[in-house]
Design an enzyme around this catalytic site. Structure first.
Site, PDB file in Angstrom:
ATOM      1  N   ASP A 694       0.834  -1.200   0.000  1.00 34.30           N
ATOM      2  CA  ASP A 694       0.000   0.000   0.000  1.00 34.30           C
ATOM      3  C   ASP A 694       0.872   1.255   0.000  1.00 34.30           C
ATOM      4  O   ASP A 694       0.610   2.222  -0.713  1.00 34.30           O
ATOM      5  CB  ASP A 694      -0.915  -0.039   1.235  1.00 34.30           C
ATOM      6  CG  ASP A 694      -1.959   1.056   1.186  1.00 34.30           C
ATOM      7  OD1 ASP A 694      -2.699   1.102   0.181  1.00 34.30           O
ATOM      8  OD2 ASP A 694      -2.017   1.874   2.121  1.00 34.30           O
ATOM      9  N   LYS A 698       1.429   4.418  -2.854  1.00 37.12           N
ATOM     10  CA  LYS A 698       1.449   5.862  -2.582  1.00 37.12           C
ATOM     11  C   LYS A 698       2.762   6.476  -3.058  1.00 37.12           C
ATOM     12  O   LYS A 698       2.775   7.568  -3.629  1.00 37.12           O
ATOM     13  CB  LYS A 698       1.255   6.121  -1.086  1.00 37.12           C
ATOM     14  CG  LYS A 698      -0.128   5.722  -0.594  1.00 37.12           C
ATOM     15  CD  LYS A 698      -0.248   5.917   0.910  1.00 37.12           C
ATOM     16  CE  LYS A 698      -1.581   5.368   1.401  1.00 37.12           C
ATOM     17  NZ  LYS A 698      -1.689   5.375   2.864  1.00 37.12           N
TER      18      LYS A 698
END
Ligand code: ADP
Ligand code: MG
Length: 835
Positions: A694, A698
């Site tokens: 994750d 980003k």
């Protein structure tokens, strides 16, 4: 003398007719009046239908019975409320007209055709039938009234159905009522509108008409001929608005307008007044008023000589109109250049056929002349020009004559426009903001109007967006929310709570659709739609019988053409982002916290942005990194202004921030993970966080934002666990095994403590590389103190050097994320220029 005209909207039913009569009576106390009445509303259309029907072979009887019934109903309704009004007497008086109608219509049905003179007699029937009813109402109210037959007073020539008045003859006919002794004159003169006496060139005379909506024109002709001091047009709106209130619900009432402005507006399609109406009044300086018979107390709009000041609020534009049902003809070819004769021949040929051009433009290269005519004339014009330029076409001096069917002419009108710069630019910006293609542009010779020819399907949208740009009326946002879980639900609640506050700031935000995995709720679309009532939206969505379907939403948007639709993807869906291109192409902005689209292939990444640009729509994803923290927008502003990223490091996960922060406070690794999980900082399976994917997404988004061409696979993720640790198994098995790593991390922390450092799990970008993993951080490093769930973003740029730009705060949570998405939604209107 005052002249009053009552349109169909004032003659809709018994109650309206009586109310209109009361207005006449109150004006008759002020002065003598002449009154022009239209047909009962809807009758003109029905007469036209009856002609069409009988040409197609229908029998006349049904139409005649219907017309008789409508008027009989109105009469008996009036009789029930008005003493002294005898319905049967009135109907007897109407009988000759009904029988003539029956006779004419039977002939049309028998011959299957309707010659112009028959057409004129039939179409004028509505006014002939209405005037005696109004007369009887006035008589029942004990008024001194004289009904005149307009066919003995208003004389025209030219086109029988749309004649040009013979003012001298008309004035002579009215003379006895203008010049005679006022005391011996009836107080009220009553005339049916629309109809007149027409003379052919041959001298033959027959009943004629003054063109569609010609009663307005009747009133102007009568008023001018009778020397009226004022002509009042009574209809069903409080006056003339900045745009048709049926298309723009928040159009603004205009107090005063010059003759020229009103003429231009009506010429270019405003239905308020028949286009020819104002010329005879302007010639004599007679003021016209547009008034509301449903609300006689309203001031109304004055149309006069002016000049009238413009308010700060309205600026130089007085009104916006749209003329639909037109076609644009373009003639082009090298033969056009420098040959002024060609243009003249085009105009002459078209005008010989009695067809009027609504607008003309010539391209600056002189290779093309374009003009608009009514759609119904397009075929004839094409024939006429093909014949006229037969030779030139064969010699290739003219390449082609092109017809663009079903166009709309949208015009902005205002006397003040010539003194004010930037008006045209604003107009075209407005159209561009809705991706409306402009086929041609024309400026009125008086510089009082600017017109754009566009596709007819975009007419209403164009008027609405132009109105918003010029009159700064509320900006609309129509939200289509997909996903109503934690973040989506929170967002909809926030919108509900803010709707009022935003309305005060002239932002009209409404939620048009809410979709969950299974069902969706969709508001009534179209102009003036209020959106969904959000008071109990959760229950409403759950109870909705509609199955969630993106395609249905896209169809809805294409059909109802909302001005500023924003698609909000608050789902964690993997598939939905693959449809963002379709969503943009349907004309919607996109606002989303879903990171998937921006971490798909670089090709898709560029394609999304290209599509958004072409469509003049925005793709907004501020919450992709750092939730509500201002990251993406900040970066975009930096890079747009020429700054360059030289390095980045960041803690972009609340759970990892917490876990590694606890390590330097003395917790063991397994303790830290368990605590974070209990506090719900982590996903149900903490390995999802610890794997770093994750964070890698980003980091990828930040890297791409700073101009790097990178795929997700290019982001290097360093393993958190030592090689020896087997992290497989179920969540429970994993958690049970986890203490095995405590010793490893304990050693590591001991060493770091001795060196005055801490361990942080962070992303970094340096030298074109993007990676995620554990970093040993010393006290002077900005990430040293970041823990407890806090996020931190540290940007080293050419300008922010040596001290980096740092943003810190909570980078997760439904409330702040929803607020971030809300901010994106509001950005879709923020670029709007102030006029
Ligand atoms: P009447 O039958 O009284 O002549 P119309 O229906 O012809 O009335 O004209 C009134 C209508 O014109 C209004 O109901 C309104 O919808 C429409 N209209 C179009 N443009 C405008 C405008 N700019 N201002 C006011 N009304 C307008
Ligand atoms: Mg009208």
């Amino acid at each position: 003398m005052l002249t009053l005209k009552f349109g169909g909207t004032s003659m809709g039913n018994a109650r309206r007719i009586i109310a209109s009569a009361d207005i006449m009576i109150s004006r008759a106390q002020e002065d003598r009046i002449s009154v022009i009445v239209s047909a009962v509303s809807g009758i003109s259309n029905r007469l036209q239908d009856s002609i069409d029907g009988c040409i197609a072979g229908n029998q006349a009887e049904g139409y005649v019975a219907e017309l008789r019934q409508t008027h009989a109903d109105i009469c008996s309704e009036i009789m029930s409320t008005l003493t002294g009004f005898n319905a049967q007497d009135v109907l007897n008086r109407l009988e000759p007209a009904f029988s003539e109608y029956a006779r004419l219509l039977s002939a049309v049905s028998a011959f299957g055709e309707c010659p112009l003179s028959v057409h004129c007699r039939i179409m004028g029937m509505g006014e002939l039938l209405c005037a005696p009813i109004v007369e009887a109402v006035l008589l029942a109210k004990r008024q001194s009234v004289l009904r005149l037959d307009s066919r003995k007073f208003i004389f025209t020539s030219g086109n029988q159905a749309e004649g040009d008045p013979d003012y001298a003859r008309t004035a002579a006919a009215f003379a006895p009522y203008r010049d005679g002794d006022a005391k011996s004159q009836p107080r009220i003169l009553l005339l049916p509108g629309f109809i007149c006496s027409w003379s052919a060139k041959s001298g033959e005379t027959a009943p004629g008409l003054l063109g569609r909506n010609g009663s307005d024109f009747s009133a102007a002709i009568a008023g001018a001929s009778l020397g009226a001091s004022r002509v009042e047009f009574w209809t069903d709106v409080d006056g003339i608005y900045t745009a048709d209130p049926r298309i723009v619900p928040d159009a603004i009432l205009v107090d005063d307008m010059t003759y020229e402005e009103a003429m231009e507006l009506s010429f270019f399609g405003s239905k308020v007044l028949h286009p020819k109406t104002l010329a005879p009044l302007a010639a004599k300086g007679i003021e016209a008023w547009s008034l509301n018979s449903h609300n006689p107390a309203a001031r109304g709009t004055r149309i006069g000589k002016g000049p009238y000041s413009v308010s700060a609020e309205s600026g130089p534009v007085r009104g916006i109109s749209c003329l639909k049902g037109t076609a644009m003809i373009s003639v082009s070819g090298s033969g056009m250049k420098g040959r002024s004769g060609t243009a003249a021949r085009i105009f002459a040929a078209v005008s010989r056929a009695g067809i009027s051009m609504l607008l003309i433009t010539q391209s600056s290269s002189e290779y093309t002349i374009s003009f608009c005519v009514r759609q119904s004339h397009a075929e004839s014009v094409l024939d006429i020009l093909s014949t006229e330029f037969d030779l030139e076409i064969r010699e290739h001096l003219i390449n082609r004559i092109e017809v663009q069917a079903n166009c709309a002419i949208v015009s902005i009108v205002g006397d003040g426009m010539k003194q004010k710069r930037g008006v045209a630019g604003t107009f075209f910006d407005a159209l561009a903001s809705q991706d409306i293609n402009i086929l041609a542009i024309a400026q009125g010779s008086s510089e009082r109007s600017i017109s754009a020819v566009i596709s007819g399907a975009n007419g209403d949208t164009a008027v609405r967006i132009a109105h918003r740009f010029f009159f700064n009326t509320a900006q609309t946002i129509e939200v289509f929310a997909f996903g109503a879980g934690t973040i989506g639900g929170c967002l909809i609640d926030q919108i509900r709570d803010q709707q009022r506050g935003l309305a005060a700031q002239k932002i009209d935000i409404k939620v048009m659709a809410i979709a969950t995995m299974d069902t969706m709720l969709v508001a009534q679309g179209g102009v003036g739609s209020a959106g969904l009532d959000l008071s109990d939206w959760r229950a409403d969505v759950a109870a909705s019988p509609l199955q969630t379907s993106l395609d249905a939403i896209l169809d809805f948007v294409r059909e109802t053409k909302p001005l500023n639709p924003v698609f909000v993807d608050c789902t964690a869906s993997y598939d939905l982002p693959e449809r963002y291109i379709d969503i943009l192409k349907a004309g919607m902005h996109i606002a989303t916290p879903n990171k998937r689209a921006n971490s798909m292939s670089m090709d898709y990444y560029h394609e999304l942005r290209r599509t958004a640009n072409v469509m003049h729509r925005r793709f907004l994803y501020e919450t992709n990194v750092g939730a509500g923290l201002p990251i993406i927008d900040t970066l975009q502003n930096l890079f747009k202004s020429g700054d360059k990223l030289t390095g980045f490091s960041g803690i972009m996960s609340g759970s990892l921030s917490y876990i590694f922060g606890r390590l330097d406070e003395g917790a063991t690794f397994s303790q830290a993970v368990l605590e974070a999980r209990e506090k719900r900082y982590t996903e149900p399976d903490p390995r999802d966080d610890l794997a770093g994917l994750d964070v890698a997404r980003k980091a990828l988004i930040i890297a791409r934002e700073s101009g790097m061409e990178l795929e997700l696979d290019d982001v290097v993720i360093h393993r958190v666990f030592p090689e020896s640790f087997d992290a497989s198994g179920t969540v429970d098995e994993f958690l049970k095994k986890l203490p095995q790593v405590d010793a490893h991390f304990g050693e590591l922390m001991k060493r770091l403590r001795a060196e005055g450092k801490v361990l942080r799990m962070a992303a970094s970008i340096r030298d074109g590389e993007c990676s995620v993993g554990m970093m040993e951080v010393e006290q002077s490093h900005p990430l040293y103190s970041v823990k407890g769930g806090e996020n931190a973003f540290v940007f080293h740029t050419q300008r922010y050097s040596p001290i980096p730009l740092s943003v810190m705060g909570y980078g997760a949570g439904a409330g702040v994320t929803a607020a971030g998405v809300f901010g994106d939604i509001l950005r879709t209107v923020s670029w709007n220029p102030e006029v």
